[in-house]
Design an enzyme around this catalytic site. Structure first.
Site, PDB file in Angstrom:
ATOM      1  N   GLU A 159      10.179  17.223  14.409  1.00 56.82           N
ATOM      2  CA  GLU A 159      10.705  16.893  13.080  1.00 56.82           C
ATOM      3  C   GLU A 159      10.141  17.908  12.085  1.00 56.82           C
ATOM      4  O   GLU A 159       8.925  18.024  11.941  1.00 56.82           O
ATOM      5  CB  GLU A 159      10.263  15.475  12.677  1.00 56.82           C
ATOM      6  N   SER A 213       5.569   8.502   9.507  1.00 54.47           N
ATOM      7  CA  SER A 213       5.772   9.393  10.655  1.00 54.47           C
ATOM      8  C   SER A 213       5.574   8.623  11.975  1.00 54.47           C
ATOM      9  O   SER A 213       4.914   7.581  12.002  1.00 54.47           O
ATOM     10  CB  SER A 213       4.760  10.541  10.576  1.00 54.47           C
ATOM     11  N   CYS A 251      14.491  10.750   6.027  1.00 53.00           N
ATOM     12  CA  CYS A 251      14.504  10.418   7.447  1.00 53.00           C
ATOM     13  C   CYS A 251      15.930  10.404   7.987  1.00 53.00           C
ATOM     14  O   CYS A 251      16.135  10.378   9.187  1.00 53.00           O
ATOM     15  CB  CYS A 251      13.824   9.087   7.699  1.00 53.00           C
ATOM     16  N   LYS A 264       0.887  -1.171   0.000  1.00 49.02           N
ATOM     17  CA  LYS A 264       0.000   0.000   0.000  1.00 49.02           C
ATOM     18  C   LYS A 264       0.924   1.220   0.000  1.00 49.02           C
ATOM     19  O   LYS A 264       1.434   1.630   1.034  1.00 49.02           O
ATOM     20  CB  LYS A 264      -0.875  -0.030   1.258  1.00 49.02           C
ATOM     21  N   GLU A 318      -0.531   7.486  -0.806  1.00 50.08           N
ATOM     22  CA  GLU A 318      -1.480   7.984  -1.806  1.00 50.08           C
ATOM     23  C   GLU A 318      -0.972   9.266  -2.465  1.00 50.08           C
ATOM     24  O   GLU A 318      -1.492   9.692  -3.491  1.00 50.08           O
ATOM     25  CB  GLU A 318      -2.875   8.176  -1.191  1.00 50.08           C
TER      26      GLU A 318
HETATM   27  P1  NAD Z   1       2.762   9.323   7.025  1.00 43.98           P
HETATM   28  O1  NAD Z   1       2.924   8.702   8.357  1.00 43.98           O
HETATM   29  O2  NAD Z   1       1.849  10.478   6.891  1.00 43.98           O
HETATM   30  O3  NAD Z   1       2.237   8.226   5.960  1.00 43.98           O
HETATM   31  C1  NAD Z   1       2.887   6.992   5.808  1.00 43.98           C
HETATM   32  C2  NAD Z   1       1.876   5.946   5.357  1.00 43.98           C
HETATM   33  O4  NAD Z   1       0.867   5.796   6.357  1.00 43.98           O
HETATM   34  C3  NAD Z   1       1.153   6.303   4.062  1.00 43.98           C
HETATM   35  O5  NAD Z   1       1.076   5.168   3.249  1.00 43.98           O
HETATM   36  C4  NAD Z   1      -0.227   6.745   4.528  1.00 43.98           C
HETATM   37  O6  NAD Z   1      -1.251   6.437   3.592  1.00 43.98           O
HETATM   38  C5  NAD Z   1      -0.437   5.955   5.808  1.00 43.98           C
HETATM   39  N1  NAD Z   1      -1.244   6.695   6.785  1.00 43.98           N
HETATM   40  C6  NAD Z   1      -1.252   8.035   6.991  1.00 43.98           C
HETATM   41  N2  NAD Z   1      -2.106   8.344   7.979  1.00 43.98           N
HETATM   42  C7  NAD Z   1      -2.643   7.189   8.418  1.00 43.98           C
HETATM   43  C8  NAD Z   1      -3.595   6.862   9.437  1.00 43.98           C
HETATM   44  N3  NAD Z   1      -4.154   7.793  10.200  1.00 43.98           N
HETATM   45  N4  NAD Z   1      -3.888   5.563   9.634  1.00 43.98           N
HETATM   46  C9  NAD Z   1      -3.331   4.591   8.878  1.00 43.98           C
HETATM   47  N5  NAD Z   1      -2.435   4.855   7.886  1.00 43.98           N
HETATM   48  C10 NAD Z   1      -2.082   6.134   7.662  1.00 43.98           C
HETATM   49  O7  NAD Z   1       4.239   9.698   6.523  1.00 43.98           O
HETATM   50  P2  NAD Z   1       4.672  10.523   5.236  1.00 43.98           P
HETATM   51  O8  NAD Z   1       4.342  11.955   5.440  1.00 43.98           O
HETATM   52  O9  NAD Z   1       4.219   9.851   4.015  1.00 43.98           O
HETATM   53  O10 NAD Z   1       6.275  10.328   5.309  1.00 43.98           O
HETATM   54  C11 NAD Z   1       7.117  11.168   6.031  1.00 43.98           C
HETATM   55  C12 NAD Z   1       7.481  10.559   7.372  1.00 43.98           C
HETATM   56  O11 NAD Z   1       8.071   9.291   7.177  1.00 43.98           O
HETATM   57  C13 NAD Z   1       8.518  11.384   8.128  1.00 43.98           C
HETATM   58  O12 NAD Z   1       8.146  11.436   9.476  1.00 43.98           O
HETATM   59  C14 NAD Z   1       9.806  10.591   7.940  1.00 43.98           C
HETATM   60  O13 NAD Z   1      10.769  10.796   8.951  1.00 43.98           O
HETATM   61  C15 NAD Z   1       9.290   9.210   7.924  1.00 43.98           C
HETATM   62  N6  NAD Z   1      10.216   8.281   7.292  1.00 43.98           N
HETATM   63  C16 NAD Z   1      10.927   7.447   8.097  1.00 43.98           C
HETATM   64  C17 NAD Z   1      11.855   6.593   7.545  1.00 43.98           C
HETATM   65  C18 NAD Z   1      12.663   5.685   8.422  1.00 43.98           C
HETATM   66  O14 NAD Z   1      13.355   4.845   7.882  1.00 43.98           O
HETATM   67  N7  NAD Z   1      12.594   5.809   9.721  1.00 43.98           N
HETATM   68  C19 NAD Z   1      12.048   6.576   6.159  1.00 43.98           C
HETATM   69  C20 NAD Z   1      11.292   7.440   5.368  1.00 43.98           C
HETATM   70  C21 NAD Z   1      10.373   8.292   5.945  1.00 43.98           C
END
Ligand code: NAD
Length: 492
Positions: A385, A229, A284, A175, A178
């Site tokens: 962050e 996140s 990240c 998944k 989006e």
């Molecule tokens: P996000 O958490 O908003 O979304 C990530 C995924 O979760 C997406 O596929 C989204 O559809 C899903 N999602 C979002 N809200 C949700 C909810 N309420 N319930 C269930 N699923 C949900 O993250 P983002 O903005 O796409 O990515 C940026 C974040 O990812 C930053 O915080 C970054 O640090 C982190 N990140 C971490 C790493 C790592 O290796 N630690 C790597 C890349 C990115």
């Protein structure tokens, strides 16, 4: 414009959902696709999982050496289409073309490492633990596994998991975010046309929270890999546990980089600037808090400000662009709001990247390099962050104080030090509480054979993505104790 289809049971199928969200090029707001979202995406997920489970029932019995064969073809496919994939990444995610190419390379390396799953997953065997009795441990697949990925590395992050899950005998459902579904859509088109995989073994389901919740609640899903996140990582980890799943959930970060007075000014400045502003700070492993430590005369501050000013910001496909836009207008507003918050908390703005427009891309979500200094150590921003091109400068007199400050932070994704002093480097790497540590390195990203580590609020779980950890995550161990007596009538 058509709504993107899902890839389920080896075919492209329309989503049950009629609601969609726009996929937008962050450099110019052009709508490049429509992605299904909403309640009914949960039904899409359930269908994909059902077919994945059927595929798993056969795939688990295929010998590992045979299971890795399609991965060799997948590696070649990714190599042959590296540039097309990179263009898609730049257009939906904003990073520069060079950054996108680098990202695809990391995906390829993970496929390569997973091709060696046979060796990495070797059984352990002990002969004669007692007279005539042998004991050994085998690894078996889990079943249907799924991953949920973030917007910032649409071409790489799914590959921290996918090739390992398949090589070890599982079926896999992705998944993607989006915000950036196009890259995986294209990768799956390549897979569909070129790989001879059993139907249902690999699925792509689009959507947001509804699709995720359906994956979390489905009892046929045995393991979930999440990257995103921290609040959502925590949610996935706790909900996954509630539904009895194995979960690895990578979260956010706020990465500190220490500069000792003996560090080389030119090299340190160049590498740190690349780390803070690469991918517009949406990495990240981006350096975020830069900490000249010891008797600092302001040399590094001056050099870092000058280097940041020279960074060329623009559309990622244009030659000469060093930094692209941030992902959405909301993200730009959020980052600019956090810069203002830093000023309100008492920070001094050395370089202001707000209110940027780029000629020819006036609608793009651009934020230029920004530098704040003097933020209160216990202030809100210091613990937040930003996920944008913003550097915060802090000074400490002693390395011990710097390490204490770093270790008090809530995240633990990466910490780096720049120095020529082996003892300082050794003290730092041993004491610092972070999962990925760099010494004279700005982005301490583990290559594919090492786990992508992360501590504290940057990771929830035990086994990480990539390499041997991934093999362990996607398998369960079975210990077998066997007695084969020479003489069945002998009394034991
Ligand atoms: P996000 O958490 O908003 O979304 C990530 C995924 O979760 C997406 O596929 C989204 O559809 C899903 N999602 C979002 N809200 C949700 C909810 N309420 N319930 C269930 N699923 C949900 O993250 P983002 O903005 O796409 O990515 C940026 C974040 O990812 C930053 O915080 C970054 O640090 C982190 N990140 C971490 C790493 C790592 O290796 N630690 C790597 C890349 C990115």
């Amino acid at each position: 414009m058509e709504i993107l289809k899902n890839y389920i049971n080896g075919s492209w199928v329309e989503s049950k959902s009629t609601s969609s969200a726009d996929v937008v090029n962050p450099a110019n707001q052009e709508i490049i696709a429509k992605v299904p979202v909403g309640k009914s995406t949960g039904q899409d997920m359930a269908l994909a999982i059902e077919h994945a489970h059927k595929a798993y029932e056969d795939w688990k019995n295929v010998p590992t050496m045979k299971r890795v064969q399609p991965l060799f073809s997948l590696k070649k496919l990714l190599e042959d289409h590296k540039e097309e994939i990179a263009v898609l990444i730049t257009n939906e995610c904003g990073k520069t073309f060079a950054e996108s190419l680098g990202e695809v390379q990391r995906a390829i390396e993970n496929v390569e490492v997973a091709c060696g799953a046979y060796v990495m997953g070797q059984s352990e065997f002990s002969e004669n633990i007692a007279t005539g009795i042998d004991e050994f441990m085998i690894r078996q697949p889990l079943g249907v596994c799924g991953c949920i990925t973030p917007f910032n590395f649409p071409g790489m992050i799914p590959f921290w998991f996918l090739p390992y899950a398949i090589a070890t005998g599982n079926a896999f459902v992705i998944k993607p975010s989006e915000k950036v579904p196009m890259t995986m859509q294209y990768v799956f088109e390549l897979i569909d046309k070129n790989l001879d995989l059993p139907k249902g073994l690999l699925s792509l389901v689009h959507g947001g929270k509804d699709a995720v919740d359906a994956m979390l609640q489905d009892s046929k899903v045995k393991a979930i890999s999440f990257v995103g996140s921290t609040p959502i990582a925590k949610y996935i980890y706790s909900e996954g546990a509630k539904y009895g799943k194995r979960v690895q959930a990578q979260g956010g970060a706020k990465n500190p980089v220490v500069i000792m007075p003996d560090a080389d000014v030119e090299m340190t400045t160049r590498i740190i600037t690349d780390s803070v502003y690469g991918c517009a700070g949406q990495r990240c492993l981006a350096a975020s808090v830069i900490i000249p430590t010891g008797d600092d005369k302001g040399v590094f501050k001056e050099a870092l400000v000058e280097a940041a000013k020279l960074r060329t910001t623009g559309y990622g496909m244009d030659a000469g662009t060093e930094m692209g836009p941030v992902i959405t207008p909301e993200s730009k507003t959020r980052i600019e709001g956090l810069i203002q918050k830093g000023i309100d908390e008492g920070g001094n703005l050395l370089l202001d990247g707000r209110n940027t427009t780029i000629s020819g891309y006036e609608k793009g979500n651009f934020v230029r390099p920004t530098i704040l200094e003097g933020l209160p150590l216990n202030g809100d921003l210091m613990g937040t962050e930003i996920f944008g091109p913003v550097m915060s400068l802090v000074n400490f007199k002693k390395l011990e104080e710097t390490i204490d400050f770093i270790n008090k932070g809530k995240y633990g994704n990466m910490a780096c030090i720049f120095t020529r002093d082996g003892l300082a480097a050794r003290t730092f790497r041993n004491r610092v509480m972070a999962g990925n540590v760099g010494i004279n390195i700005g982005v301490a990203a583990p290559v594919a054979q090492f786990p992508f580590s992360g501590w504290k609020d940057s990771f929830f779980g035990d086994l990480h993505g990539q390499g041997r950890h991934a093999i362990e995550f996607f398998t369960q161990t079975k210990v077998v104790i066997e007695r084969w007596p020479r003489n069945w009538s002998r009394k034991f």
